[in-house]
Design a protein around this motif. Structure first.
Motif, PDB file in Angstrom:
ATOM      1  N   GLU A  21       0.828  -1.212   0.000  1.00  0.00           N
ATOM      2  CA  GLU A  21       0.000   0.000   0.000  1.00  0.00           C
ATOM      3  C   GLU A  21       0.857   1.254   0.000  1.00  0.00           C
ATOM      4  O   GLU A  21       0.561   2.226  -0.714  1.00  0.00           O
ATOM      5  CB  GLU A  21      -0.930  -0.019   1.213  1.00  0.00           C
ATOM      6  CG  GLU A  21      -1.993  -1.106   1.138  1.00  0.00           C
ATOM      7  CD  GLU A  21      -2.851  -1.165   2.378  1.00  0.00           C
ATOM      8  OE1 GLU A  21      -2.610  -0.371   3.314  1.00  0.00           O
ATOM      9  OE2 GLU A  21      -3.765  -2.014   2.422  1.00  0.00           O
ATOM     10  N   THR A  75       2.570   1.795  -3.396  1.00  0.00           N
ATOM     11  CA  THR A  75       1.583   2.345  -4.330  1.00  0.00           C
ATOM     12  C   THR A  75       1.351   3.821  -4.055  1.00  0.00           C
ATOM     13  O   THR A  75       1.283   4.637  -4.985  1.00  0.00           O
ATOM     14  CB  THR A  75       0.262   1.573  -4.217  1.00  0.00           C
ATOM     15  OG1 THR A  75       0.502   0.188  -4.495  1.00  0.00           O
ATOM     16  CG2 THR A  75      -0.773   2.116  -5.180  1.00  0.00           C
ATOM     17  N   GLU A 130       4.152   5.627  -5.482  1.00  0.00           N
ATOM     18  CA  GLU A 130       4.321   5.397  -6.918  1.00  0.00           C
ATOM     19  C   GLU A 130       5.723   4.901  -7.264  1.00  0.00           C
ATOM     20  O   GLU A 130       6.377   5.396  -8.179  1.00  0.00           O
ATOM     21  CB  GLU A 130       3.979   6.667  -7.713  1.00  0.00           C
ATOM     22  CG  GLU A 130       2.553   7.138  -7.488  1.00  0.00           C
ATOM     23  CD  GLU A 130       2.218   8.387  -8.284  1.00  0.00           C
ATOM     24  OE1 GLU A 130       3.150   9.148  -8.636  1.00  0.00           O
ATOM     25  OE2 GLU A 130       1.025   8.608  -8.558  1.00  0.00           O
TER      26      GLU A 130
END
Length: 278
Positions: A184, A187, A190
């Motif tokens: 998580e 993400t 990025e």
């Protein structure tokens, strides 16, 4: 998170020790949802309706040692965000890196920002060992390097390695909550990080140019032969999660037995980090 929560504030003789790891594992099984590092230990959070003093005492009884302290507080729903913000302030490392939660505003004056939402995993930059590892990592040249973050927690070190140019970054932990948290957070930032639910002895990869391990002393002593096996010749090993003095000496001796050469140590408030070369 909505509703009222119970906050249990733990004070430990050695924050970041195996005592802390065992206690967090037991509390996780008892339904605690989130943990926050503090200088004295950590805070644990559970929904008010799920709290059981009996389960809390059972988790404490399973932990060796009797010198830990704790305090129980009610956190009302209307104050929950304030509690998070008061406990998790942004951490600035040098002049180049800022670690913050997603509810903090970005700071354009800092060249590199990492967003971390810790949930039940550790690694926000507040603890001395995470700070030591992150500050050291910022000094290394990582382009074209293959990196392993062992015991990744929130994935903060893996994310930092990816943001500073590493070509391949693996993040491994034996706790599925930590692996999920790393996914998580990667993400959120990025960056490409390959998550692995694995201990070092079962890790299906090798040939690393850099291994990072911020774990407790006893686990590091067990892991060192595997680190040596999975590093390339001339590669670097960065370790933290232990104290200066006897802990550091034990790590150095064991590393030497595994063919690793000690090159440098750094410290912050009695906590130590050490660098080795293969």
């Amino acid at each position: 998170m909505g509703g009222n929560y119970i906050e249990v504030i733990f004070t430990l003789p050695q924050p970041g020790s195996i005592q802390q790891d065992l206690l967090i594992a037991g509390l996780g099984e008892a339904g605690y949802e989130s943990f926050l590092e503090t200088e004295e230990g950590f805070n644990a959070y559970i929904r008010q309706e799920a709290f059981s003093d009996g389960l809390l005492q059972a988790a404490i009884r399973e932990v060796p040692g009797d010198s830990l302290g704790y305090e129980i507080k009610l956190v009302e729903a209307r104050n929950w965000n304030q509690v998070w913000e008061s406990n998790f302030t942004p951490v600035v490392i040098g002049d180049t890196c800022r670690i913050r939660a997603s509810f903090h505003e970005p700071d354009p004056s800092v060249p590199l920002e990492i967003q971390i939402d810790p949930k039940m995993a550790f690694g926000t930059g507040h603890h001395e060992t995470t700070w030591l590892m992150a500050s050291w990592l910022l000094e290394l040249s990582l382009p074209h390097k293959k990196v392993l973050d062992m015991g990744c927690g929130t994935g903060v070190l893996a994310i930092l390695a990816a943001k500073t140019g590493a070509s391949q970054v693996f993040a491994a932990d034996i706790d599925p909550v930590c692996v999920e948290s790393t996914v998580e957070n990667a993400t959120l930032n990025e960056v490409p990080v390959q998550p692995l639910l694995s201990d070092i002895d079962a890790l299906p990869y090798s040939g690393f140019d850099l291994i990072l391990a911020n774990i407790n002393r006893n686990v590091l002593l067990d892991h060192l032969p595997f680190y040596a096996e999975k590093l390339n010749d001339g590669a670097t090993l960065l370790l933290s999660g232990f104290y200066q003095g006897a802990d550091l000496e034990a790590i150095r001796d064991r590393a030497g037995e595994c063919g690793l050469t000690f090159t440098e140590t750094r410290s912050r408030n009695k906590w130590a980090a050490a660098q080795f070369r293969k």
